[in-house]
Design a protein around this motif. Sequence first.
Motif: not given
Length: 531
Positions: A525-531
């Motif tokens: 849930t806290p994981v994302y790709v910073d584009n």
Amino acid sequence: MAGVAGLAMAASLPFSAAFADDEKVLRVGMTVADVPQTTGQANQGGEGTRFIGLTLYDALINWDLSKSEVPSVLRPGLATEWSVDDDTQTVWTFKLREGVKFHDGSDFTADAVVWNLEKLLNKESPQYDASQAAQASQWFGAIASYEKIDDMTVAITTKEPDATFPYQIAGIMYSSPAQWDKLGGDWGKFAQEPSGTGPFMLDRLVPRERAELVKNPNYWDPDRVPASDRVILMCMPDASTRVAALLSGQVDFIEAPSPDAVPRLKSSGMQIVTNVYPHIWPYQLSYQPDSPFLDLKVRKAANLAIDRESLSQFLGGLAVPAKGQVTEGHPWFGNPTFDITYDPEQALSLMQEAGYGPDKPLHIKLLISTSGSGQMQPLPMNEFIAENLTAVGFDVEFEVFEWEALRARRRAGAMAPENEGADGLNNSWAFWDPNIGILQAAASDMTPPRGFNWGGYSNPEIDELAKKAKVAFDPAEQDKLLGEIHTKMVDDAMWIWVVHDLNPRALGPNVKGFVQAQNWYQDLTPVYVDN
């Protein structure tokens, strides 16, 4: 051919990834060959639970996976509190969380809990699902009965006092009865349109290829509303395929990168994330009447024959040598006198005492997998170990299975007809739960399907200690008893223990938010790709 097929599949990723420009998408390369079961109780081992079970669903008690520096602990999930009756120590009362809704909008209540327990335990119920029951059998074996007390309270009674029950109930996930009814009581249709209470919802499922999950914006825990709008889970059982997909930018996050690829991944700016966690890569041994491992000398020789330090180096430092089921320093390690180390001379001497040697080798047949949940690099690892064993007088034969097929052989037990002639089974093992990690692995009454004593090992002293540990509701007392059990397991060379892996993952340089918990499960849930 698996690698070629995997690369072709990975190359097709951009075709289906045409999402809104502002949508945050995380693409994950899993080690499994098929999308884990989506109906509630995931298959494909711990990895299936990690990516499907804990994303689409919740348990009454969840794991706190938010910390990397300390071992994970249990925390409230769909139940806000639980307690056991002081007099009987068998009746557990769960107070359910108010306001929780399934993905289809229906309410989570005590009726839903009972309905889900029926789907696993009552073969006469319309919703009974043998496939889910097979996956959950490790969790519900202690349950004798269950009942609704009121709309938000459930009582579950165990067959006997069991202090480890909270760990077990944390493995049972809850599917929506309303969605099942809407789809005509068809679990096959439910698999395509599942409804749980979890932080993600299934948007698309392509068997043997991918599952696409989307954020549940109304998730009941505001601290765990996903940071990514969409997570694409890709089946990539071949390690080289996963590495190639990450390096080419086709995925953002991969499980179990091959050790020889780690330097290249690092030089390309990828993040290599590792952590200690409760996991062991062993061989479970058969104790059936025709098994050569009935001889303690043979069991000890096999343990002493393995060069674990070199194997850990072969794995790029992504594993550490094992001294038993649990890591040294663990509260359950105890004080074994048998030192599991690399001593080929002593191994050879023991084999000769048992009547074997390089000039009269002992044939053994081991069941292994091609890849899978926690298996690291099983084919090269097994070949490495076979060379070690051959040097001291073993003649090693491997029977190779796809991961879920191997798990089916494990669930059947060494005593099953299909496992006749198998002397051992290589299945990675977790020990965050004392019930699975120690008690069900070693107690003689825990052979399949009730427990995990695959080989039929029996030690009366361990059986007595296990009974005491099951009713030790004081954590310190339970740890002490588990340490005594582990001491006897090691001194009896119950299994062949090899290495504790460090749970490696490789992430793209722009992946943020991942916290690698000291657990086989992880939180996306806290994981994302910073584009």
